[in-house]
Design an enzyme around this catalytic site. Structure first.
Site, mmCIF file in Angstrom:
data_model
loop_
_atom_site.group_PDB
_atom_site.id
_atom_site.type_symbol
_atom_site.label_atom_id
_atom_site.label_comp_id
_atom_site.label_asym_id
_atom_site.label_seq_id
_atom_site.Cartn_x
_atom_site.Cartn_y
_atom_site.Cartn_z
ATOM 1 N N SER A 200 5.312 55.576 -24.528
ATOM 2 C CA SER A 200 3.996 55.003 -24.302
ATOM 3 C C SER A 200 3.050 56.045 -23.697
ATOM 4 O O SER A 200 2.776 57.059 -24.317
ATOM 5 C CB SER A 200 4.119 53.743 -23.429
ATOM 6 O OG SER A 200 2.951 52.954 -23.493
ATOM 7 N N ASP A 295 5.539 46.418 -32.628
ATOM 8 C CA ASP A 295 4.653 47.004 -31.621
ATOM 9 C C ASP A 295 3.231 47.120 -32.161
ATOM 10 O O ASP A 295 3.015 47.618 -33.274
ATOM 11 C CB ASP A 295 5.186 48.388 -31.236
ATOM 12 C CG ASP A 295 4.456 49.030 -30.071
ATOM 13 O OD1 ASP A 295 3.532 48.392 -29.508
ATOM 14 O OD2 ASP A 295 4.814 50.165 -29.715
ATOM 15 N N HIS A 327 7.264 46.837 -28.201
ATOM 16 C CA HIS A 327 6.966 48.004 -27.372
ATOM 17 C C HIS A 327 7.995 48.152 -26.240
ATOM 18 O O HIS A 327 8.320 47.184 -25.556
ATOM 19 C CB HIS A 327 5.551 47.867 -26.800
ATOM 20 C CG HIS A 327 4.990 49.113 -26.225
ATOM 21 N ND1 HIS A 327 4.740 50.237 -26.971
ATOM 22 C CD2 HIS A 327 4.600 49.425 -24.949
ATOM 23 C CE1 HIS A 327 4.217 51.167 -26.202
ATOM 24 N NE2 HIS A 327 4.142 50.714 -24.968
#
Length: 346
Positions: A200, A295, A327
């Site tokens: 991320s 995601d 995610h």
């Protein structure tokens, strides 16, 4: 005024107009320890310039005594003055991990520099989520790892996290001659094999470092490859197949503005690599991008390869997709089948 919310980013964080930050996740911490299950030892370190900083040797080191100079007729003498201030450096911490069997052995292990996610705002390197994941990853890969605890927004808005993260990599490089401040890196690390990984926001950081790195700052180490998991990229306009839901897009836009108040928006090169003229100069020669099937950020991760090729980067880029996953699923369910596959690929 004290209760007025500037950014409501529930269920992750609320940011108030008076500057108060109410983090709703990622607040729990654990101490470093020996993990019996994985056989991995950990300890916390302060990342700072040691007795031999990276710029040692680049500055003048020769000295001469004071004297009378016949040629110029000038007399000189030494005077006692107040101590010079220490060179500036950021306040960065990290957690080191090493297989206990490697301590004191002659074997030198590859190094993993890990950057955690959390949108630059939540989570830390001390979180049990990351602590447990790094223990397992270090055992699986047989590496020395440092999980970087960069300073977070909004208290420290971007680019602080970027600067801290780059500084941490330079700190690792300061051990290349075997006389850096951390003995585990001096004695147990193979600095010709330094890998970067992050998920991320951590993957976003890896892209930033790769496009803005001064190679001279990493003398003595080599980075064969990097791993970018579920990279945090976005843009003002949706990609084909990307969500057009106004509420979802607004959430990501607010999160980015909360982390980087001076941004020009989601076409800022820091969040949208397609708008970054430096992307063709990406230093990394091998990149693994991992995406998850459910995601929201999936399409940005897949589009990263298109961007690199279109703008002239000629390294090797590999992709891995985890179907049916969302995610950072591998952190939430690390023993799941797809999480195990992802760890083995890393």
């Amino acid at each position: 005024m004290g209760s007025e919310i500037l950014y409501d980013l529930s269920p992750l964080v609320r940011i108030y107009k008076n500057g108060r930050v109410e983090r709703l996740v990622g607040t729990e911490t654990v101490d470093p320890s020996f993990d019996e299950k994985t056989g991995v030892e950990s300890k916390d370190v302060t990342i700072e310039w040691g007795p031999t900083p990276w710029y040692h040797g680049l500055l003048g080191t020769k000295t001469v005594d004071s004297s009378f100079e016949k040629k110029t007729g000038v007399e000189s003498k030494d005077a006692i003055s107040a101590p010079a201030p220490k060179p500036w450096y950021p306040v960065v911490s990290g957690r080191l991990y090493i297989p206990r069997d490697a301590i004191g052995s002659l074997q030198k292990l590859p190094v993993l520099v890990y950057y955690h996610g959390g949108g630059f705002i939540v989570e830390t390197a001390w979180s049990p989520t990351y602590h447990n994941y790094l223990n397992a990853l270090v055992a699986e890969a047989n590496v020395v790892a440092i999980s970087v605890d960069y300073r977070r927004a909004p208290e420290h808005p971007l680019p602080v996290a970027y600067e801290d993260s780059l500084f941490a990599l330079e700190w690792v490089a300061s051990h290349s001659a075997g006389n850096g401040p951390e003995e585990w890196l001096n004695s147990c690390a193979n600095l010709k094999k330094v890998f970067l990984a992050g998920e991320s926001a951590g993957a976003n950081i890896i892209n930033y470092i790769g496009t803005r790195l001064d190679i001279k700052r990493l003398n003595g180490i080599e980075v064969p490859g990097v791993m970018m998991v579920h990279p945090y990229f976005w843009g003002n306009h949706p990609l084909p197949s990307e969500t057009c839901d106004p509420k979802t897009r607004s959430f990501y836009e607010m999160f980015w503005h909360a982390a980087n108040p001076k941004t020009t928006g989601c076409d800022d090169p820091l969040i949208n690599p397609g708008k970054d003229p430096r992307i063709s100069n990406l230093y990394w020669k091998k990149v693994l991008v991992c995406v998850a099937g459910k995601d929201v950020l999936r399409y940005r991760g897949l589009f990263y390869k298109t961007i690199l090729r279109a703008l002239g980067w000629y390294g090797v880029l590999e992709e891995m997709e985890s179907p049916g996953e969302d995610h950072v699923f591998h952190l939430l369910n690390p023993t799941g089948e797809n999480a195990v596959k992802l760890m083995k690929r890393l």
